[in-house]
Design an enzyme around this catalytic site. Sequence first.
Site: not given
Ligand code: AGP
Length: 592
Positions: A2, A27, A72, A98-99, A465, A469, A472, A488, A587
């Site tokens: 958050c 956040r 969040w 936050n937490g 990766e 991308k 997501e 496979h 994030k």
């Molecule tokens: C990546 O685009 C995503 N937002 C997610 O996989 C992210 O990389 C993952 O949550 C790890 O986050 P961090 O690097 O802040 O630990």
Amino acid sequence: MCGIVGYFGERNGMPIVLQGLKRLEYRGYDSAGLVLLKENTLEIIKTKGKVSELIALANGREAKIVVGHTRWSTHGEPNYINAHPHTSMDNSIAIVHNGIIENHAELRKELQEKYNFTFRSQTDSEVIAQLIQFFYKGDFEEAFRKMLTKIEGAFGIVALHKDHKQILCARKGSPLVLGVNNGEFFIASDPSPFLEYTKEVIYLNEKQMASIEETGYKIKDFNGFNIEMEIETIPFGIESIQKQGFEHFMLKEIYEQAETIQNCFRGKIRHIENISIKKENIKRIIFVSCGTSYYASLVGKYILEKSSHIPVVVEYASEFRYRHPMLYPTDLVIAVSQSGETADTLEAIRLAKKLSCSVAGIVNVTGSSIAKECGQGIYVHAGPEIGVASTKAFTSQIIAMNLLNVYLNKDPYYRAELIEELEQLPEKVKAFFKTQDVKAIAEKYKDSKYFMFMGRDINYPVAMEGALKLKEISYIPAEGYPAGEMKHGPIALIDENTPTVFLVTKDTVYTKVISNMEEVKSRKGKIICICNEMTEEIERLSDDIILIPKVRWECTPILNVLPLQLFAYHIANANGREIDQPRNLAKAVSVE
Ligand code: AGP
């Protein structure tokens, strides 16, 4: 995760806090709220929804002491009642958090059953405000500290009491930074909400609290003992967090990578001894990470094993922490994390420390929980990454892997060659952006229902990766594979409707990848080829080609990932997706 923003001073703090919450929506953004302290009264304004709705509700209000929160949800669905701030039963105290309070259920039960407290929300956070009321006998700070002794878990807390012109805050596991500026004070989850007012900050450390009053601020430990903390100066300006003319933060962050990879190696590449990681007696490196950071860790494995001949293991942090890993004191466990707040990665590091391993971090956010927990490592200095989909942090993490390689490598000639290549990378990144039009290719495939991404060797993690991308931010199913895996099983998915993105560099596995492309072509699959050299086979087999500048193999992931980032962005944008705040994501996953 958050976002928290607070103001204490002589200005009207409302526009500062509201604008600050907008900047922290990366956040979390499922609900938001404010508490204003005026003439011994706490006024609460909350909304289920984004900060823009809160701004409309708060229109015209003024306050010199105000604290805000954007959420969040972790406990309790996103709704008005569960939105922060939460107040005590008698409405004398308001808090934002936050937490996660891990023992909230037992505390709630005790307050309800033994002391007849009534609760309003389903959140864990509400118990914080109730506990402060329970302990309050006239001394707000004493009651706040007693609350801290009862709660367990991760928290960044900011609290107000209607009868005290004071802001109290505390940090354990979730970041809080204090901004100071000639008698006015800011408290936030990161500095972006107040950067235009001050760059002078104090990052609260683990188990530290702060008291802000008209007489100034005090930093203390949870027992109330004063702690002298140095004031740091933030190295980036307000412009770092604005979109600077781009439609989305993600696009801005993609295009600023020539600059950010330079920021990562600046000051280290010619002074590699500045890397503070103790390397004596290290026999193995274990990366612990999640998501994009996990793929950067995989790239690190290929680089370090091949060039510095160091055994490297790459672990999903969420698996590592529960599977009783075999660890030795000669292991160096490295957390790779953009946010520095990912719960699984943080706990994986804590496990490694408990088992007597050395630990280090490759982290973007300075002062973050993982950075502090590790105590040593490499900051990637990519600046605030606002887009939820990680882009510039990934390429900076790859730079950090190369810096670690230079730092650990014993061959001075190899090191000199790699350093020279790294220093030329920013120009090669700019050259790519100038010459290639990924947007047109992406829009050609925007209606495809499923994509595959294939690469071998150091390009395999980049293929993974690229798939992440795309899925997501566009919500289109996509899978990354080591190209050698096609036969496979995955090849069963290939038909004329399945575009496959191939990463092809003229390296030791080039002919193998060409064979894989042949297999896709013979099943009428469409091929988008990202390559660093045009060859007859590539021209014959590819439907679309994206050419990237040639660089050393240790740096190809940095160039190869650029078209993948743009490919995902333009497909998602062409489909009208919410680019910077994709559904269901935040994030940093600072809760399990
Ligand atoms: C990546 O685009 C995503 N937002 C997610 O996989 C992210 O990389 C993952 O949550 C790890 O986050 P961090 O690097 O802040 O630990």
